[in-house]
Enzyme design. Sequence first.
Site, PDB file in Angstrom:
ATOM      1  N   GLY A   1       1.005  -1.494   0.053  1.00 57.33           N
ATOM      2  CA  GLY A   1      -0.059   0.365  -0.257  1.00 57.33           C
ATOM      3  C   GLY A   1       0.881   1.557   0.108  1.00 57.33           C
TER       4      GLY A   1
ATOM      5  N   SER B   1       1.787   8.412   2.007  1.00 52.83           N
ATOM      6  CA  SER B   1       1.144   7.571   2.398  1.00 52.83           C
ATOM      7  C   SER B   1       1.311   7.103   3.759  1.00 52.83           C
ATOM      8  CB  SER B   1       1.654   5.833   1.897  1.00 52.83           C
ATOM      9  OG  SER B   1       0.673   6.314   0.194  1.00 52.83           O
ATOM     10  N   ILE B   2      -0.563   6.698   4.813  1.00 51.28           N
ATOM     11  CA  ILE B   2       0.343   5.738   5.635  1.00 51.28           C
ATOM     12  C   ILE B   2       1.516   4.985   5.684  1.00 51.28           C
ATOM     13  CG2 ILE B   2      -0.649   4.656   7.551  1.00 51.28           C
ATOM     14  CD1 ILE B   2      -3.208   6.191   7.212  1.00 51.28           C
TER      15      ILE B   2
ATOM     16  N   ASP C   1      -1.630  -5.945  -7.796  1.00 53.11           N
ATOM     17  CA  ASP C   1      -2.593  -5.710  -8.021  1.00 53.11           C
ATOM     18  C   ASP C   1      -3.968  -6.064  -7.295  1.00 53.11           C
ATOM     19  OD1 ASP C   1      -5.601  -5.013  -7.890  1.00 53.11           O
ATOM     20  OD2 ASP C   1      -5.654  -4.376 -10.764  1.00 53.11           O
ATOM     21  N   VAL C   2      -4.358  -5.923  -6.023  1.00 56.47           N
ATOM     22  CA  VAL C   2      -4.741  -7.466  -5.243  1.00 56.47           C
ATOM     23  C   VAL C   2      -6.409  -7.300  -5.620  1.00 56.47           C
ATOM     24  CG1 VAL C   2      -3.443  -5.927  -2.496  1.00 56.47           C
ATOM     25  CG2 VAL C   2      -5.714  -5.318  -3.451  1.00 56.47           C
TER      26      VAL C   2
ATOM     27  N   ILE D   1      -4.337  -0.583   2.249  1.00 57.77           N
ATOM     28  CA  ILE D   1      -4.823  -0.535   0.743  1.00 57.77           C
ATOM     29  C   ILE D   1      -6.520  -0.347   1.157  1.00 57.77           C
ATOM     30  CG2 ILE D   1      -5.475  -2.272  -1.594  1.00 57.77           C
ATOM     31  CD1 ILE D   1      -2.798  -3.776  -0.838  1.00 57.77           C
TER      32      ILE D   1
ATOM     33  N   TYR E   1     -18.492   9.261   4.005  1.00 61.63           N
ATOM     34  CA  TYR E   1     -17.459   8.066   3.638  1.00 61.63           C
ATOM     35  C   TYR E   1     -17.967   6.873   3.382  1.00 61.63           C
ATOM     36  CZ  TYR E   1     -13.571   5.208   5.410  1.00 61.63           C
ATOM     37  OH  TYR E   1     -12.381   4.645   6.102  1.00 61.63           O
TER      38      TYR E   1
ATOM     39  N   LYS F   1     -15.134  -0.726   5.916  1.00 56.29           N
ATOM     40  CA  LYS F   1     -14.670  -0.803   7.459  1.00 56.29           C
ATOM     41  C   LYS F   1     -15.170  -1.426   8.342  1.00 56.29           C
ATOM     42  CE  LYS F   1     -10.430   1.770   5.448  1.00 56.29           C
ATOM     43  NZ  LYS F   1      -8.915   1.268   5.327  1.00 56.29           N
TER      44      LYS F   1
HETATM   45  P1  NAP Z   1      -2.750   5.702  -0.023  1.00 57.41           P
HETATM   46  O1  NAP Z   1      -1.676   6.458   0.131  1.00 57.41           O
HETATM   47  O2  NAP Z   1      -3.410   6.732  -1.066  1.00 57.41           O
HETATM   48  O3  NAP Z   1      -3.098   4.216   0.035  1.00 57.41           O
HETATM   49  C1  NAP Z   1      -3.910   3.814  -0.525  1.00 57.41           C
HETATM   50  C2  NAP Z   1      -3.440   2.446  -1.356  1.00 57.41           C
HETATM   51  O4  NAP Z   1      -4.306   1.812  -1.635  1.00 57.41           O
HETATM   52  C3  NAP Z   1      -2.614   2.749  -2.779  1.00 57.41           C
HETATM   53  O5  NAP Z   1      -0.829   3.042  -2.271  1.00 57.41           O
HETATM   54  C4  NAP Z   1      -4.042   2.319  -3.730  1.00 57.41           C
HETATM   55  O6  NAP Z   1      -2.651   2.312  -4.814  1.00 57.41           O
HETATM   56  C5  NAP Z   1      -3.611   0.799  -2.895  1.00 57.41           C
HETATM   57  N1  NAP Z   1      -4.496   0.652  -3.794  1.00 57.41           N
HETATM   58  C6  NAP Z   1      -6.373   0.402  -3.711  1.00 57.41           C
HETATM   59  N2  NAP Z   1      -6.050  -0.330  -5.336  1.00 57.41           N
HETATM   60  C7  NAP Z   1      -5.316  -1.141  -4.827  1.00 57.41           C
HETATM   61  C8  NAP Z   1      -5.101  -1.982  -6.064  1.00 57.41           C
HETATM   62  N3  NAP Z   1      -6.542  -3.235  -6.517  1.00 57.41           N
HETATM   63  N4  NAP Z   1      -4.106  -3.352  -5.632  1.00 57.41           N
HETATM   64  C9  NAP Z   1      -2.648  -2.527  -5.013  1.00 57.41           C
HETATM   65  N5  NAP Z   1      -2.941  -1.555  -3.298  1.00 57.41           N
HETATM   66  C10 NAP Z   1      -3.981  -0.948  -4.396  1.00 57.41           C
HETATM   67  O7  NAP Z   1      -3.790   6.409   1.637  1.00 57.41           O
HETATM   68  P2  NAP Z   1      -3.835   6.217   2.566  1.00 57.41           P
HETATM   69  O8  NAP Z   1      -4.380   7.126   3.374  1.00 57.41           O
HETATM   70  O9  NAP Z   1      -1.851   6.112   3.246  1.00 57.41           O
HETATM   71  O10 NAP Z   1      -4.767   4.876   2.936  1.00 57.41           O
HETATM   72  C11 NAP Z   1      -3.926   3.651   3.497  1.00 57.41           C
HETATM   73  C12 NAP Z   1      -5.051   2.928   4.761  1.00 57.41           C
HETATM   74  O11 NAP Z   1      -4.909   3.735   5.713  1.00 57.41           O
HETATM   75  C13 NAP Z   1      -6.576   2.713   3.970  1.00 57.41           C
HETATM   76  O12 NAP Z   1      -7.210   1.584   4.072  1.00 57.41           O
HETATM   77  C14 NAP Z   1      -7.250   3.879   3.669  1.00 57.41           C
HETATM   78  O13 NAP Z   1      -8.578   3.358   4.352  1.00 57.41           O
HETATM   79  C15 NAP Z   1      -6.646   3.770   5.849  1.00 57.41           C
HETATM   80  N6  NAP Z   1      -6.467   5.018   6.571  1.00 57.41           N
HETATM   81  C16 NAP Z   1      -6.678   6.041   5.824  1.00 57.41           C
HETATM   82  C17 NAP Z   1      -7.264   7.707   6.576  1.00 57.41           C
HETATM   83  C18 NAP Z   1      -6.734   8.198   6.273  1.00 57.41           C
HETATM   84  O14 NAP Z   1      -6.961  10.071   6.769  1.00 57.41           O
HETATM   85  N7  NAP Z   1      -5.573   9.127   5.140  1.00 57.41           N
HETATM   86  C19 NAP Z   1      -7.363   7.631   7.619  1.00 57.41           C
HETATM   87  C20 NAP Z   1      -7.853   5.585   8.928  1.00 57.41           C
HETATM   88  C21 NAP Z   1      -6.992   4.939   7.177  1.00 57.41           C
HETATM   89  P3  NAP Z   1      -3.052   3.138  -5.547  1.00 57.41           P
HETATM   90  O15 NAP Z   1      -2.518   5.011  -5.374  1.00 57.41           O
HETATM   91  O16 NAP Z   1      -2.738   2.695  -7.044  1.00 57.41           O
HETATM   92  O17 NAP Z   1      -4.982   3.100  -5.845  1.00 57.41           O
END
Ligand code: NAP
Length: 266
Positions: A13, A19-20, A63-64, A91, A154, A161
């Site tokens: 991810g 990214s987190i 690609d998951v 992800i 959301y 989630k």
């Molecule tokens: P992010 O940087 O956009 O990371 C999300 C990742 O998921 C990206 O690398 C994305 O790749 C990947 N992904 C999406 N579809 C995919 C697929 N088919 N195969 C493989 N990878 C795929 O955003 P993030 O906020 O760090 O998100 C990471 C996690 O934290 C997620 O589960 C999100 O729901 C969770 N989260 C985020 C927040 C927040 O406020 N940001 C808060 C709580 C929880 P692509 O860029 O190519 O789509």
Amino acid sequence: MGLLDGKTALIFGLANERSIAWGISKAFDEQGACLGFSYAPVVEKYARPLATKLGATFIEPCDVASDEQIEKVARKAKKYFKKIDILVHSIAFAGRDELKGHFYQTTREGFRTAMDISVFSFVALTKAFQSFLNPGGSVMCLTYYGSVKVAPHYNVMGVAKAALESSTRYLAYDLGPKQIRVNAISAGPIRTLAAAGVGGFRDMYKHFADISPMQENVTTEDVGNAAVFLASDLSKRVTGEVLYVDSGFNIMGVQMGPKGEKSGGK
Ligand code: NAP
């Protein structure tokens, strides 16, 4: 001495430095873990150089949504690492149209995609990697408070989630006898690519610090440090849990708006 010395972590991810997954990777690296990465094929250009920065040499696209690609990356990881200790799923995906307007307008395809990429993939990755996770190993995913309370816009991701958190408990039950732990981190809002797709995110982000007890937004470093705890032996008997890293936002029953009485303390 690092808390993760001698441990190998595989992180799914990583998209960019917001990214987190990047916050988690840096924290793991600081604590001595050996890192491997898998990224969505479209982000190769951004993810690969970042992973290389931390000295990783196992950097594989996946690609998951594809069982074949999950199997392929698991096969390669097994050959490369033999055993791993930590698996991170960071992800999520839902179409932009699903993350605005009314929840009842969610489409069948939008629902299916959100559940597939954001939930089933966690189950599928755990299945693919469990046979070569060391006892004492730790599996984790990222979730958000919209799973238990309504976060406007959301929508289907909140439902996803909730399913992800439930999956965490079932996986923890399955893997418990092998001394492998499965947990979720529920992070407060952070400005990432994924978050940018959620309608009204900017306002939510802005008001978060006003409402949360600690009056501060959460950073990817904060999440990374909590992930170190869950990945390390310090959390040896913690499994099936959702760990909130949200400045206490989730404990609030009544929201007082701009800082109430506490503002004097800042
Ligand atoms: P992010 O940087 O956009 O990371 C999300 C990742 O998921 C990206 O690398 C994305 O790749 C990947 N992904 C999406 N579809 C995919 C697929 N088919 N195969 C493989 N990878 C795929 O955003 P993030 O906020 O760090 O998100 C990471 C996690 O934290 C997620 O589960 C999100 O729901 C969770 N989260 C985020 C927040 C927040 O406020 N940001 C808060 C709580 C929880 P692509 O860029 O190519 O789509």
